[in-house]
Every structure is written in C-alpha cells, then in structure tokens.
Write an enzyme that holds these catalytic residues in place. Structure first.
Site, PDB file in Angstrom:
ATOM      1  CE  LYS A   1      -2.100   8.430 -14.135  1.00  0.00           C
ATOM      2  NZ  LYS A   1      -2.556   7.880 -12.826  1.00  0.00           N
TER       3      LYS A   1
ATOM      4  NE  ARG B   1      -7.881  -0.054 -10.100  1.00  0.00           N
ATOM      5  CZ  ARG B   1      -7.930  -1.371  -9.914  1.00  0.00           C
ATOM      6  NH1 ARG B   1      -9.091  -1.954  -9.612  1.00  0.00           N
ATOM      7  NH2 ARG B   1      -6.857  -2.122 -10.065  1.00  0.00           N
TER       8      ARG B   1
ATOM      9  CE1 TYR C   1     -21.452  12.453 -11.133  1.00  0.00           C
ATOM     10  CE2 TYR C   1     -19.595  13.399 -12.343  1.00  0.00           C
ATOM     11  CZ  TYR C   1     -20.931  13.410 -11.995  1.00  0.00           C
ATOM     12  OH  TYR C   1     -21.751  14.374 -12.510  1.00  0.00           O
TER      13      TYR C   1
ATOM     14  CE  LYS D   1      -6.348   5.207  -9.487  1.00  0.00           C
ATOM     15  NZ  LYS D   1      -5.338   4.742 -10.465  1.00  0.00           N
TER      16      LYS D   1
ATOM     17  CG  HIS E   1      -1.893  17.083 -14.446  1.00  0.00           C
ATOM     18  ND1 HIS E   1      -2.475  16.888 -15.687  1.00  0.00           N
ATOM     19  CD2 HIS E   1      -2.112  15.932 -13.754  1.00  0.00           C
ATOM     20  CE1 HIS E   1      -3.021  15.681 -15.733  1.00  0.00           C
ATOM     21  NE2 HIS E   1      -2.813  15.093 -14.577  1.00  0.00           N
TER      22      HIS E   1
END
Length: 345
Positions: A99, A103, A292, A308, A312
C-alpha cells in the site's frame, strides 16, 4: 448550369475528403511503427557498456503485440528467437512496501524503453513453496525482453519477510532495490481499507480500524497488528542492511508519486543508471479518477485499476495523532539511515 456546378463541387469535396481520411490513416499507422525507425538508445552504467548495450527504442504496438501473442501461445519460439527476446532475472526489484504505491511505481517505470516489467507479483523469495522450485522457475516467470533491457518485478511482501534479504543476496548481491513508502499512518489505514473491502465483498463483518490499531487493554498502539508493524519501516530496513549496503537502495516518496510523479521517476531513472526518457508527456492527470494516468504515445494510454485510490474510512483524530506520535522516532531514524527526509508529520 447551376446544378452541374453543384455536382462538380460535391465530387471535388468527396475526393478531398477521401484524401484527408487516407492521410490520417497513414499517420496513425506511421505512429505505430515509429519506434522501429528511431535511433538506438545507449544505456550506460552497470547494465552494460555503451558499445554493447544498444537497442531500439520500444516499438510499443509491435513489441507488445508480439509478446501478447506469445503469452497466448500464438507465436512460436522461433519467432521470439528471431526478435532476440529472452527471459532475464530482474536487475532491480521493488521490494515494498504494501500500500505504498508499488503497482503505480512499476507501471510508471514501464514507460521507460529500457524497462520491462513482470505483470504479476511472483512471490518467489517470500514463499517457501515457490522458492523450493528454484531460480530457473523464477526466471521463466519473467517477461520476454531484449537482452540489453532490464527486467523489474515487484512483490511488496519481500520487505517484511525475514528470509527474503538473504535469498535475494544469494541470487544477486549487487541487485538494485526500490522501496516506495507513504506516511506510515496513512499507509496503515490504506492497508486496513483494502482488507475491509475484501471482507465486505464476502459479506463478512470486520473490526473498526481504531479497535485493531489500539490495544484495548493498554490504550497504546498495538504493534501486533500487521498494518502497524509494516509501517515501522526502519525495523525492516535494518534487516536488509545486514546483506546490502544502503547505496543499493532507493527510497521513493509514495505520497509525492501520487501528486507529482515525474520528479520521483527521474530520481529512479538516475538510480538505475538509465538515460532520462520519461517526460511530462507520459503522465496526465485524470480528474475523474483523481490520479495520474500513463501515456505511451498518441494511440496507447493506460490508467491504473479502479481498485487504486480507495476512499479511506474516517478514523478518530485522536487515534491518528497517537499513531503519528508513535511512528515519529522510527521515521526520524529512517531518514537518518536512508539520507532522505520526507514531509511526514
């Protein structure tokens, strides 16, 4: 007479329109093959001498199409051999953290023509069953690439798994290691959010973050909670430093990669001894997604998966404050060891 002039004009416009469409189609096809005509790109430094490490800039559509067909089994090994494609062990690994943006970092580095990414997390060094299959099994899990390119994989569990540093050292003691980190409390909440989403998808209940992060008996931070332990970056890094010098690590600011990715990517290019190739053209902000996306050329672009950037849950401010106070001394030590100070509260 007027009718004849109008008919002639319509015919003229039709011809011009056909020419315009034909020209446009030619340009689109031309863009797809431009890379094959571009000059060679020298890669300097530890990945090979200038005279030996030259390769054509990535022919995006051609190369991606070829590799995709090979993965589907539609391309023969002979065709791959003719194009000088090989499966190489990685020369750099994104070892963590979970986290932190692993990626996003991998996908963004894949914009560089000298970089080829492993699409899936291999989990070779942190999984005993996979590790027992041997280094050749690991190599065959790597993507095809040109010999002078560098392969990069990412498995964020590597950073926190005790056996991994020694195992990677035995494979390549000079490998370059990338660690992408976020503000520790934010990262812990993001970790919790991913697990929570998985529970909800299965219609299962789950504890609130506050109950997991704070020990109900002592009212102190619960260091047994994995999301908290993972955010104590310095504890894990110290284990890696028993095998690798600090110069072989590069710290990526995951928070900055979200808001201002180009400077972070340029630092990674420098660390990997790659010529600068990623530019602002390759990155564009998607207001709908809130982060982005990637632009390879005028035809091909890509955004990260919809999972992604999860929203939260709200966390009790007093718990956030307690966690930040807890992480503060560890953060200071992390800055000291790595030589990089981050803007964390």
């Amino acid at each position: 007479m007027l009718f004849k002039q109008q008919a002639w004009l319509r015919q003229k416009l039709l011809v011009l329109g056909s020419l315009a469409v034909g020209s446009l189609l030619y340009l689109v096809a031309r863009v797809g093959s431009l890379d094959r005509l571009q000059p060679i790109c020298p890669i300097e430094g530890r990945f090979g001498a200038r005279s030996q490490a030259e390769f054509p800039l990535r022919a995006l559509q051609f190369k991606r199409g070829l590799l995709h067909e090979f993965r589907k089994g539609n391309t023969s090994k002979e065709q791959v051999r003719l194009h000088d494609l090989v499966q190489q062990l990685p020369k750099a690994i994104i070892i963590g953290v979970r986290k932190g943006g692993t990626r996003a970092l991998l996908e963004m580095l894949n914009l560089h023509p000298a970089v080829v990414k492993a699409s899936q997390e291999i989990h070779f060094f942190d999984n005993d069953e996979n590790y027992a299959k041997g280094i050749e099994w690991y190599r065959k899990k790597m993507p095809f690439s040109y010999p002078q390119q560098i392969t990069i994989e990412k498995s964020p569990a590597y950073f926190i798994t005790e056996e991994v540093p020694e195992r990677i050292y035995k494979m390549n003691s000079s490998i370059k290691l990338l660690i992408i980190v976020r503000e520790p409390t934010t990262r812990a909440i993001s970790d919790y959010t991913q697990v929570l989403e998985g529970k909800e998808r299965k219609n299962k209940t789950y504890y609130k973050f506050e109950k997991l992060a704070i020990d109900p008996n002592t009212c102190e931070v619960n260091t047994k909670y994995k999301a908290v332990r993972t955010s104590i970056y310095t504890k894990h890094l110290e284990r890696w430093l028993k095998y690798f010098p600090i110069e072989q690590f590069h710290i990526v600011d995951g928070d900055r990669l979200i808001t201002e990715p180009l400077p972070e990517l340029q630092l990674v290019e420098k660390f990997l001894n790659l010529p600068p190739r990623i530019s602002q053209y390759n990155l564009y902000f998607n207001a709908t997604r809130g982060f982005y996306c990637l632009r390879f050329n005028v035809i091909f672009n890509k955004c990260l998966a919809g999972s992604k950037g999860r929203i939260h849950p709200e966390v009790d401010p007093s718990v956030v404050t307690k966690l930040r106070k807890f992480f503060h001394p560890f953060n200071q030590k992390f800055y000291q060891i790595t030589g990089r100070t981050l803007n964390w509260p």
